[in-house]
Design a protein around this motif. Structure first.
Motif: not given
Length: 174
Positions: A127-134, A141-150, A163-171
């Motif tokens: 799965q390709n996903t996007r996270l919203i972090i509160n 700073y994670l609240q304004t980061s665009y974080v994608i995951a697999q 389940v392991a979810v590897d998360c990356y932020s993109i600018p």
């Protein structure tokens, strides 16, 4: 005379448009930065629950987990995945397409509460996903980061599935 002026005007506009697009810089390359890996243990699966209009929902509670990264460590206290599975749609591998809806909550290593919502598309195995972090404090700073995951399944022989979810932020592009 009027036609000559109009022709000159349009020729000038068209050449200005073509030269500005030819001189434009190519789009910036998108680089990602590793943020963390979330690992959750799945509990008993509920469903399938039929949905109006087709498809079904599966509910998989999380019995615990961790988040580990360079600047963010946390304990997952609870949450669940509740993907919508479309029976009549298949991907290139022949599996059903899923729209994952994932929610987790817990406490950071410095005692702050957090909540994460994750959505995307894929199948049960990929799965390709996007996270919203509160979260607050030094992690705000994670609240304004665009974080994608697999995600990836880790089968524990004789034990629960993790389940392991590897998360990356993109600018964000300004």
């Amino acid at each position: 005379m009027l036609l000559s002026k109009l022709g000159t005007y349009y020729t000038t506009i068209i050449s200005a448009m073509s030269s500005s697009s030819a001189d434009a810089a190519p789009p910036a390359t998108m680089n990602s930065t590793y943020v963390f890996t979330a690992s959750v243990t799945l509990g008993k699966r509920y469903g399938p629950i039929p949905m109006v209009g087709g498809g079904m929902r599966i509910v998989e509670p999380f019995t615990g987990g961790t988040i580990d990264g360079p600047n963010f460590h946390a304990t997952i206290e609870g949450g669940h995945a509740s993907p919508i599975v479309l029976k009549d749609t298949t991907n290139e591998d022949g599996g059903s397409v899923q729209y994952p809806y994932i929610y987790v909550y817990g406490y950071t290593s410095d005692g702050l509460p957090f909540y994460i919502q994750e959505e995307g598309i894929g199948n049960r195995a990929s799965q390709n996903t996007r996270l919203i972090i509160n979260v607050g404090g030094p992690h705000a700073y994670l609240q304004t980061s665009y974080v994608i995951a697999q995600m990836r399944f880790i089968e524990n022989e004789g034990g629960p599935t993790t389940v392991a979810v590897d998360c990356y932020s993109i600018p964000m592009i300004a």
